[in-house]
Scaffold this motif. Sequence first.
Motif, short mmCIF file in Angstrom:
data_model
loop_
_atom_site.label_atom_id
_atom_site.label_comp_id
_atom_site.label_asym_id
_atom_site.label_seq_id
_atom_site.Cartn_x
_atom_site.Cartn_y
_atom_site.Cartn_z
N GLY A 234 13.65 2.37 26.51
CA GLY A 234 12.93 1.31 25.82
C GLY A 234 12.43 1.64 24.44
N THR A 235 12.89 2.77 23.86
CA THR A 235 12.41 3.17 22.53
C THR A 235 12.85 2.18 21.45
OG1 THR A 235 14.35 4.61 22.36
CG2 THR A 235 12.28 5.62 23.07
N GLY A 236 14.07 1.67 21.55
CA GLY A 236 14.56 0.72 20.56
C GLY A 236 13.85 -0.62 20.65
N GLU A 237 13.64 -1.11 21.87
CA GLU A 237 12.95 -2.39 22.05
C GLU A 237 11.52 -2.32 21.51
OE1 GLU A 237 14.68 -0.83 24.21
OE2 GLU A 237 16.26 -2.15 24.96
N GLU A 238 10.84 -1.19 21.74
CA GLU A 238 9.47 -1.02 21.25
C GLU A 238 9.44 -0.98 19.73
OE1 GLU A 238 5.33 -0.51 21.17
OE2 GLU A 238 6.75 -1.38 22.60
N ALA A 239 10.44 -0.31 19.11
CA ALA A 239 10.49 -0.25 17.65
C ALA A 239 10.69 -1.64 17.05
CB ALA A 239 11.61 0.68 17.22
N ILE A 240 11.55 -2.45 17.67
CA ILE A 240 11.76 -3.82 17.20
C ILE A 240 10.47 -4.63 17.32
CG2 ILE A 240 12.97 -5.98 17.71
CD1 ILE A 240 15.41 -4.36 18.42
N ARG A 241 9.76 -4.46 18.44
CA ARG A 241 8.49 -5.18 18.63
C ARG A 241 7.49 -4.85 17.53
NH1 ARG A 241 3.48 -4.63 20.28
NH2 ARG A 241 3.71 -2.36 20.46
N VAL A 242 7.41 -3.56 17.18
CA VAL A 242 6.46 -3.14 16.13
C VAL A 242 6.87 -3.73 14.78
CG1 VAL A 242 5.57 -1.14 14.86
CG2 VAL A 242 5.79 -1.03 17.34
N MET A 243 8.18 -3.72 14.47
CA MET A 243 8.63 -4.25 13.19
C MET A 243 8.35 -5.75 13.07
SD MET A 243 9.59 -1.86 11.26
CE MET A 243 10.06 -3.01 9.98
N LYS A 244 8.39 -6.47 14.19
CA LYS A 244 8.09 -7.90 14.15
C LYS A 244 6.63 -8.15 13.81
CE LYS A 244 11.76 -9.48 17.27
NZ LYS A 244 12.07 -10.12 18.58
N LEU A 245 5.76 -7.16 14.05
CA LEU A 245 4.34 -7.30 13.73
C LEU A 245 4.04 -6.96 12.28
CD1 LEU A 245 2.83 -5.55 16.89
CD2 LEU A 245 3.13 -8.01 16.52
N SER A 246 5.03 -6.43 11.57
CA SER A 246 4.80 -5.95 10.20
C SER A 246 4.40 -7.09 9.28
CB SER A 246 6.07 -5.28 9.67
OG SER A 246 5.92 -4.95 8.30
N PRO A 247 3.40 -6.86 8.40
CA PRO A 247 3.09 -7.86 7.37
C PRO A 247 4.21 -7.92 6.35
CG PRO A 247 1.83 -5.85 7.00
CD PRO A 247 2.54 -5.67 8.32
N LYS A 248 4.13 -8.90 5.43
CA LYS A 248 5.16 -9.06 4.43
C LYS A 248 5.19 -7.87 3.47
CE LYS A 248 5.51 -14.10 4.35
NZ LYS A 248 5.46 -15.31 3.50
N TRP A 249 6.42 -7.47 3.10
CA TRP A 249 6.62 -6.37 2.17
C TRP A 249 6.66 -6.90 0.73
CZ3 TRP A 249 9.70 -1.51 3.56
CH2 TRP A 249 9.46 -1.14 4.88
N THR A 250 6.60 -5.98 -0.21
CA THR A 250 6.89 -6.32 -1.60
C THR A 250 8.40 -6.41 -1.74
OG1 THR A 250 4.93 -5.12 -2.35
CG2 THR A 250 6.61 -5.63 -4.00
N PRO A 251 8.97 -7.58 -2.11
CA PRO A 251 10.43 -7.74 -2.10
C PRO A 251 11.12 -6.91 -3.17
CG PRO A 251 9.38 -9.66 -3.08
CD PRO A 251 8.27 -8.80 -2.55
N GLY B 170 0.80 -1.22 0.00
CA GLY B 170 0.00 0.00 0.00
C GLY B 170 0.83 1.26 0.00
N GLY B 171 2.15 1.13 0.10
CA GLY B 171 3.00 2.31 0.07
C GLY B 171 3.45 2.76 1.44
N ILE B 172 4.36 3.72 1.46
CA ILE B 172 4.98 4.16 2.71
C ILE B 172 4.00 4.86 3.63
CG2 ILE B 172 5.73 6.45 1.95
CD1 ILE B 172 7.77 3.87 3.98
N GLU B 173 2.96 5.49 3.08
CA GLU B 173 1.96 6.15 3.92
C GLU B 173 1.22 5.13 4.78
OE1 GLU B 173 1.52 9.28 4.48
OE2 GLU B 173 3.12 9.82 3.08
N GLU B 174 0.95 3.95 4.20
CA GLU B 174 0.32 2.89 4.97
C GLU B 174 1.25 2.40 6.07
OE1 GLU B 174 -2.77 1.72 4.88
OE2 GLU B 174 -3.20 3.33 3.44
N PHE B 175 2.56 2.41 5.79
CA PHE B 175 3.52 2.02 6.82
C PHE B 175 3.51 3.01 7.98
CE2 PHE B 175 7.88 1.89 8.57
CZ PHE B 175 7.88 0.58 9.02
N TYR B 176 3.38 4.32 7.64
CA TYR B 176 3.26 5.33 8.68
C TYR B 176 2.09 5.01 9.60
CZ TYR B 176 6.37 8.34 5.89
OH TYR B 176 7.41 8.86 5.20
#
Length: 509
Positions: A470-487, A418-424
Amino acid sequence: MIDFLIKSTASLFVLLVIYHLVLENEKMHQFNRFYLLFALVFSLIIPFITIEIIREITNPIITQNTIKIEGEATAIIADSINYWLLALYSSYGLITSLLLIRFIRNIVKLLSKAKSTSPIDYKNGQLILVQEETLPYTFLNTIFINKTDYHNRKIEAELFTHELIHVTQKHTFDILFIESLKVLFWFNPIFIFYKKAIQLNHEFLADEKVVKSYNNVPFYQNLLISKANANETYYLASNLNYSVTKKRLIMMTTTTSTARAVLKKGMLIPVLTALFFSLCTKVVAQEKKEKTTKESTKQSKSSDEVWKNTVFIFRDANKKITAQKKYNELTDKEKNSIPPPPPPAIRSTDKKEKQVQKNKSETIYIDMTSDGPKMSDRKKVSKQDMPPPPPPKEARNSQDQDLIHNSAGITEKPDYPGGIEEFYKFVGKNYTISKEMQDAKVKGRVYLTFIVEKDGSITDIRNIRDCGYGTGEEAIRVMKLSPKWTPGKINNDNVRVMYSLPLTIKSGQ
């Protein structure tokens, strides 16, 4: 705030344990007084000291986008009001205010009592005669004693000497300092143990002076025992009968050799060093770029050296000569059309052959075609000096199957569905501002790297640098929830791509 409390309490605990195990039972009371005060100051300062250790990383980091997490249009994270946190701060403020009022009131009470009657000058202090039945006690430079006992000469000279030591060595300021800390950190019981240790050390100091002055230990010990618990004590004053325990009585006859004292003082150096570095150091990753720059410079120098005796003849599509130049006369665009020099492994090691190669002149024809410049002929150069041909496409695909690419060498960059805006929106929805971040009003950047696999999954998520809390740990947690990207792709083939994201964090008001 939580980080400050954890680090300061850890330091206070370690230093207090060292005091009780190593120093308390030794007869070096002046040093122990300094140590206890130093331990308090050191533990309050150490959380604010940070020593960054740079660790270089060799993986290429490709910066694509910056995601701002600060309640703007890109990714909105609302800092909702936390009523539990508000209640906690309100309770702290209320209790601290009550303790501060009590602290000030007791100081005023002692000062008022000192001004209620005319003081009597006595050596380095002042005597204040009071009507209440009490043993001598000291506050600042004032010694409070019972009026009747003073006029009837019932106060022994040893007791006057004991209290004068509290006056001359200004023990009251130590008590006021630790009491001020207890007002601010009333929830931390370790300060209670520090006050007890400081007061007991004050008594050791006073007892030591009395024993040296009168040289009658049994009489002084019996005097202390007979006077013990004879009156109510003031927690801001130095009292004669404070903690008349077995420790005080034994300490009067204890001796400590100079060598033993030096040894025990020296033991503190590695302890303080280890404590300092364990609480203050922080490893920071930094991309390694210097090596690439040196290699590029080396390659450039190598090209100049190989082609310096070569004449390049440029021909158009009809094989007509348009230009004839030496290597140092070529423009940058023309130099880019020339193949790289042969690798060092295939160059001759024979000294005579090297000299021949160095002195001989070469001619290379460059044909300007519709597909760009091509080297068509090379005279006076053997095949072994030519760069090896590239491997077949099938072999290259097999070799590059597990390589990690960067954005510079791929035809299609990886992208969020969906693009970078959806990632935001995804990050704004899932990133949680913790209580600790709200309290510290965190503002800064978190640098993450991760690999977008050929199937679009996210792997190898790394926190390169963050702004704490804990800002870095929280960012990693969010990235682990990310759906698959377009490779990412190279010539329609999916490839693994290294990706990096700096996240701008802003919490609080």
